[in-house]
Design an enzyme around this catalytic site. Structure first.
Site, PDB file in Angstrom:
ATOM      1  N   TRP B 126       0.860  -1.266  -0.054  1.00  0.00           N
ATOM      2  CA  TRP B 126      -0.075  -0.009  -0.007  1.00  0.00           C
ATOM      3  C   TRP B 126       0.865   1.109  -0.148  1.00  0.00           C
ATOM      4  CZ3 TRP B 126      -4.410  -0.822  -1.983  1.00  0.00           C
ATOM      5  CH2 TRP B 126      -5.195  -2.024  -1.524  1.00  0.00           C
ATOM      6  N   ASP B 210      -1.458   6.428   6.329  1.00  0.00           N
ATOM      7  CA  ASP B 210      -2.810   5.632   5.971  1.00  0.00           C
ATOM      8  C   ASP B 210      -2.900   4.771   7.153  1.00  0.00           C
ATOM      9  OD1 ASP B 210      -4.379   3.818   4.830  1.00  0.00           O
ATOM     10  OD2 ASP B 210      -3.102   3.266   3.249  1.00  0.00           O
ATOM     11  N   LYS B 234     -12.727  -1.345   6.820  1.00  0.00           N
ATOM     12  CA  LYS B 234     -12.336  -2.263   7.927  1.00  0.00           C
ATOM     13  C   LYS B 234     -12.755  -2.106   9.259  1.00  0.00           C
ATOM     14  CE  LYS B 234      -8.475  -3.054   4.609  1.00  0.00           C
ATOM     15  NZ  LYS B 234      -8.435  -2.843   3.435  1.00  0.00           N
TER      16      LYS B 234
END
Lengths: 412, 412
Positions: B126, B210, B234
């Site tokens: 990511w 992030d 999530k």
């Protein structure tokens, strides 16, 4: 406590949804297809998700007759406003790409960029926002105002479409943009503009239309367009996904380094059609729940209308016809906002001019209609007045009820 | 047909949701607060919508101790990948804006741009994607790779964090970026990096994190950050909204014309924090349904844990501890992927090395666990193996059940 079945909601979007679709969605949220897990919990990489996406795409193509050999159907994020930007990035990229493919050198391209124009036909607040976004991203000199219907109107306000004979189209524009239905003042293009039609040899401008507020309500000559886009939350589903139907040859983009060299903007990865197309709309985590709801709306439309969108178009015409007729029957009480030839079938905008005090009359109209379960009729905050948004989920009986009230209120 | 209560779902996101939250959401979808209309049908300009947004913001600030005098909480669209781009646009803009406020002329700025650097610490897939997006939007020369944990690892793979002593930070970087928890290999920063901490005089780098996959699971020193962002799907809700917590002084942007002159990119309107902040996250139609769900998740957390996120952190530590201990008890059967000091509490990644055939052993592990209702344990398609994502909605009892199975499988 109003009961759902007693309400006809006329809000301009988010809009009323078919109750049975919401019921199915509510059940799927907790347990999808007897998997024991909800649809929003399953992975977007699961077979369930892939099936939902592919079915929704196929049903949309079937309902609207989209030639899928030539067009990609993309589920995007960030709404219609996201597409205002996406159109600029991707079509300016396609414009460069095409010249490059035709053999233009970097210095040829640098020269061409000086006269780059993106054409905008402004007929209301949404097309104006989109025009401004092009100017913001490219520099105002590159956004060409083909027409502004405020300027061609005696009122100085939106409510008409500038006659095509007065449009100043650019001959080599990267694209021509318009909004097919403007929700604030209720202005809808009656048909595809004559001057944008492809010529006999197939050549013609790359046409972009924002159909956020009238998609799925009448047949579209898809092959006349480069891009058709729409947010889901009027006729297609709930807020959260946006659809772009994009001609395949417009998707590939030049290398970012070339765009930078030319001083042209590069799309953020989420607004780059190429990355979304290559991943079947799953570059990142899309809301599969939202696609599921849109898919259910399509299945309902397809099962209701054997002749697909033409069937819905008849009903939409009928609903709008009933309401406009009721308004026209009382010219002393109601003033329809848009010009007759551009009246929207989706957003019916009018003023209540009964008596000296328009404001008081409109308040009374809203109060009495709400009491009857006719809700969401208040006009857009920027213009006031009354707005009845007769989107696909508003039933014919609802339109009849509103027309009857319009009549009764005029007589009272 | 598995029953919902018999399943513990370990998927990496979209993730398991609390059943009662889904039940409330399902009811609200059809009839919100006895209004007779569903939450996704009400206008995003209605008081209902405003209340839902403001409550979710206040509850998030309370749960995470966000100082709202200094930080804006924004609901964005387009996911974490959208934020990869938004960070570049907005923070490069803020970097220009700050220099301009300090009196830099256009030619000073043009000189400064030549050495513009955005620092990226890459610890997994990511952060790597985000680093690449910065290079794509700005030109690769402006994206500085502070560290790549593949390069500092003997395996050449992700699974560790390069020691801070080996980081090559830029002294005047526009910002420093990292991903707090990498889901693919299960690598989590154990704490805020020492070398990014503000100095005694308050100066220090603008830090971006992030936190898509570990938000709401442990306390955060919010004031050390310029931007914290996270996708909802999530620990916060379902896919469709993204949150950016942004320090207020970083929000204003220079005029687009200046950015163009400097050859720097301009954010599309939907990724411009300023336009989202000025409209209380309603520049366009946000999915209020998604915000409602996140708000319900927060209310549940706040009522479960009197000491707020610290309470959840204890449970998260406990769940991860139980599972890692079970794996460590059988070193001949399981190999934990990440290094011990960076083991993720959220994504527990391991290989099943029982016997000669890892592939067969992992297939057997997945088959037997699935039969017990322990589902979604398959590792990321790019690396394989097993991944147990112990997000907030996975109960302690689920972790105990998985640990018992890990034990039983090893002994069988």
């Amino acid at each position: 406590m109003p009961a759902r079945e007693d309400i006809t909601y006329w809000g301009a979007g988010p809009a009323l949804m078919p109750t049975d679709v919401l019921q199915k969605a509510a059940a799927a949220l907790i347990n999808y297809n007897d998997t024991g897990l909800g649809i929003a919990e399953h992975s977007h990489r699961s077979q369930h998700a892939t099936d939902i996406i592919n079915e929704a795409k196929a049903d949309l193509a079937s309902y609207l007759s989209v030639p899928t050999d030539k067009y990609e159907i993309l589920f995007m994020q960030a709404g219609g406003s996201g597409e205002f930007s996406a159109v600029v990035y991707n079509l300016v990229g396609a414009w460069v790409q095409k010249k490059k493919a035709a053999g233009a050198s970097d210095s040829d391209l640098q020269k061409a960029v000086l006269s780059l124009k993106c054409d905008y036909i402004v007929t209301g607040g949404w097309s104006e926002k989109s025009y401004k976004e092009a100017g913001r991203l490219l520099g105002e000199e590159h956004a060409n105002l083909v027409a502004d219907s405020r300027k061609s109107s005696s009122t100085g306000k939106f409510g008409s479409i500038t006659p095509e004979s007065d449009w100043s189209l650019t001959s080599e524009a990267a694209y021509v943009y318009y909004c097919d239905n403007e929700t604030v003042d209720g202005v809808e293009f009656p048909a595809f503009p004559e001057s944008l039609k492809p010529k006999a040899d197939g050549s013609g401008p790359i046409v972009v239309a924002d159909m956020s507020s009238n998609i799925l309500s009448r047949p579209i000559p898809v092959e006349n367009y480069g891009i058709i886009f729409f947010g889901a939350q009027k006729n297609f589903g709930i807020a959260g996904i946006t659809v772009a139907i994009v001609r395949k040859d417009l998707i590939p983009q030049p290398p970012p380094a070339l765009m930078r060299k030319l001083g042209l903007p590069i799309p953020p990865i989420m607004l780059q059609y190429d990355s979304i197309a290559k991943n079947n709309s799953l570059y990142n985590t899309l809301s599969i729940f939202d696609v599921y709801i849109a898919g259910q709306v399509l299945k309902k439309l397809l099962s209701t209308y054997p002749n697909k969108v033409a069937g819905q178009a008849e009903v939409s015409d009928k609903k709008a016809g009933i309401i406009y007729s009721a308004l026209e029957a009382h010219p002393d009480v109601y003033k329809i906002v848009p010009a007759q030839n551009v009246r929207s079938r989706m957003n019916i905008c009018f003023r209540v001019t009964k008596g000296a005090d328009v404001d008081a009359a409109e308040k009374a109209f809203l109060k009495e209609s709400t009491a009857l379960g006719l809700t969401g009729l208040k006009g857009h905050r920027s213009v006031g007045g009354i707005r009845a948004s007769a989107y696909n989920s508003v039933p014919l009986a609802g339109a009849e009820k509103l027309a009857a009230f319009i009549n009764d209120f005029a007589k009272s």
